[in-house]
Motif scaffolding. Structure first.
Motif, PDB file in Angstrom:
ATOM      1  N   THR A 112       0.825  -1.098   0.154  1.00 29.44           N
ATOM      2  CA  THR A 112      -0.118   0.163   0.071  1.00 29.44           C
ATOM      3  C   THR A 112       0.828   1.269   0.231  1.00 29.44           C
ATOM      4  OG1 THR A 112      -0.208   0.170   2.443  1.00 29.44           O
ATOM      5  CG2 THR A 112      -1.817  -1.403   1.366  1.00 29.44           C
ATOM      6  N   ASP A 114       0.689   3.546   2.283  1.00 24.79           N
ATOM      7  CA  ASP A 114       1.083   3.556   3.625  1.00 24.79           C
ATOM      8  C   ASP A 114       2.411   2.786   3.956  1.00 24.79           C
ATOM      9  OD1 ASP A 114      -0.871   5.609   4.632  1.00 24.79           O
ATOM     10  OD2 ASP A 114      -2.151   3.754   5.165  1.00 24.79           O
ATOM     11  N   ASP A 115       2.603   1.467   3.332  1.00 30.99           N
ATOM     12  CA  ASP A 115       3.594   0.683   3.264  1.00 30.99           C
ATOM     13  C   ASP A 115       4.918   1.403   2.742  1.00 30.99           C
ATOM     14  OD1 ASP A 115       2.109  -1.381   4.624  1.00 30.99           O
ATOM     15  OD2 ASP A 115       1.826  -2.359   2.680  1.00 30.99           O
ATOM     16  N   ARG A 117       5.449   4.748   2.339  1.00 28.69           N
ATOM     17  CA  ARG A 117       5.542   5.885   3.246  1.00 28.69           C
ATOM     18  C   ARG A 117       6.481   5.381   4.425  1.00 28.69           C
ATOM     19  NH1 ARG A 117       0.161   7.231   2.290  1.00 28.69           N
ATOM     20  NH2 ARG A 117      -0.166   8.626   0.539  1.00 28.69           N
ATOM     21  N   GLU A 118       6.022   4.291   4.894  1.00 29.75           N
ATOM     22  CA  GLU A 118       6.758   3.917   6.103  1.00 29.75           C
ATOM     23  C   GLU A 118       8.227   3.053   5.667  1.00 29.75           C
ATOM     24  OE1 GLU A 118       7.762   2.530  10.072  1.00 29.75           O
ATOM     25  OE2 GLU A 118       6.642   3.969   9.309  1.00 29.75           O
ATOM     26  N   LEU A 119       7.996   2.661   4.538  1.00 31.67           N
ATOM     27  CA  LEU A 119       9.475   2.146   4.012  1.00 31.67           C
ATOM     28  C   LEU A 119      10.324   3.554   3.726  1.00 31.67           C
ATOM     29  CD1 LEU A 119       8.326  -0.552   1.732  1.00 31.67           C
ATOM     30  CD2 LEU A 119       9.761  -0.843   3.641  1.00 31.67           C
ATOM     31  N   GLU A 120      10.013   4.332   3.019  1.00 28.88           N
ATOM     32  CA  GLU A 120      10.637   5.539   2.915  1.00 28.88           C
ATOM     33  C   GLU A 120      11.273   6.249   4.104  1.00 28.88           C
ATOM     34  OE1 GLU A 120      10.067   9.596   0.034  1.00 28.88           O
ATOM     35  OE2 GLU A 120       8.489   8.885   1.074  1.00 28.88           O
ATOM     36  N   ARG A 121      10.367   6.303   5.072  1.00 33.81           N
ATOM     37  CA  ARG A 121      10.696   6.859   6.283  1.00 33.81           C
ATOM     38  C   ARG A 121      12.107   6.048   6.980  1.00 33.81           C
ATOM     39  NH1 ARG A 121      10.607   5.799  11.494  1.00 33.81           N
ATOM     40  NH2 ARG A 121       9.322   4.107  11.381  1.00 33.81           N
ATOM     41  N   LEU A 122      11.759   4.926   6.908  1.00 30.08           N
ATOM     42  CA  LEU A 122      12.882   3.817   7.577  1.00 30.08           C
ATOM     43  C   LEU A 122      14.219   3.918   6.755  1.00 30.08           C
ATOM     44  CD1 LEU A 122      10.948   0.374   8.155  1.00 30.08           C
ATOM     45  CD2 LEU A 122      11.953   2.006   9.933  1.00 30.08           C
ATOM     46  N   LYS A 124      15.202   6.505   4.993  1.00 24.48           N
ATOM     47  CA  LYS A 124      16.077   7.853   5.151  1.00 24.48           C
ATOM     48  C   LYS A 124      16.433   7.702   6.764  1.00 24.48           C
ATOM     49  CE  LYS A 124      13.036  10.757   2.259  1.00 24.48           C
ATOM     50  NZ  LYS A 124      11.848  11.779   2.533  1.00 24.48           N
ATOM     51  N   GLN A 125      15.654   7.239   7.524  1.00 27.62           N
ATOM     52  CA  GLN A 125      16.244   6.971   8.795  1.00 27.62           C
ATOM     53  C   GLN A 125      17.680   6.356   8.893  1.00 27.62           C
ATOM     54  OE1 GLN A 125      13.786   5.017  11.487  1.00 27.62           O
ATOM     55  NE2 GLN A 125      15.199   5.252  13.428  1.00 27.62           N
TER      56      GLN A 125
END
Length: 137
Positions: A112, A114-115, A117-122, A124-125
């Motif tokens: 999804t 949302d998945d 976006r969460e992957l992108e956040r991880l 980048k972190q």
């Protein structure tokens, strides 16, 4: 429990992973307790027994004690280590690259926004430069 975070690159069959998934939350358990952790219809007791013995041979579980006639087993491999090995195997089917696998997941409707976006956040972190530690005097 002495779960290790590094293990020889053992490959686990589907049922072996299911046995480990049943054993991790229990910590220590007999073969009967592992079998009872499975949803209905459960595999036969002897099937679980054979699988646990294979895991023992691979060094993924060990017998910690015997209560009456029942041996008690504990996992020696951490969940994230087993999952990492499985993921490495899956990635090898896609030439070692994540992009074709992600495309396949998206095409199958398993990924999804949302998945993503969460992957992108991880990602980048993970890519943030780490600050060097200060020396104490």
């Amino acid at each position: 429990m002495s779960i290790v975070n590094a293990m020889p690159t053992a490959k686990f069959a589907r049922l072996e992973l299911q046995v480990l998934e049943a054993l991790w939350p229990l910590g220590k358990a007999s073969i009967r307790e592992i079998q009872e952790a499975f949803p209905e219809p459960r595999p036969a007791y002897t099937t679980i027994q054979t699988t646990v013995y294979r895991l023992e041979t691979k060094g993924a579980v060990r017998r910690v004690r015997k209560v009456s006639n029942a041996h008690i087993f504990e996992p020696l491999v951490a969940r994230d280590v087993a999952r990492r090995g499985l993921l490495d195997h899956i990635l090898s089917l896609f030439g070692g690259r994540a992009q074709p696998m992600m495309a396949q997941l998206a095409e199958a409707g398993k990924l999804t926004l949302d998945d993503i976006r969460e992957l992108e956040r991880l990602v980048k972190q993970r890519e943030k430069p780490r600050k060097p530690e200060r020396r104490r005097r």
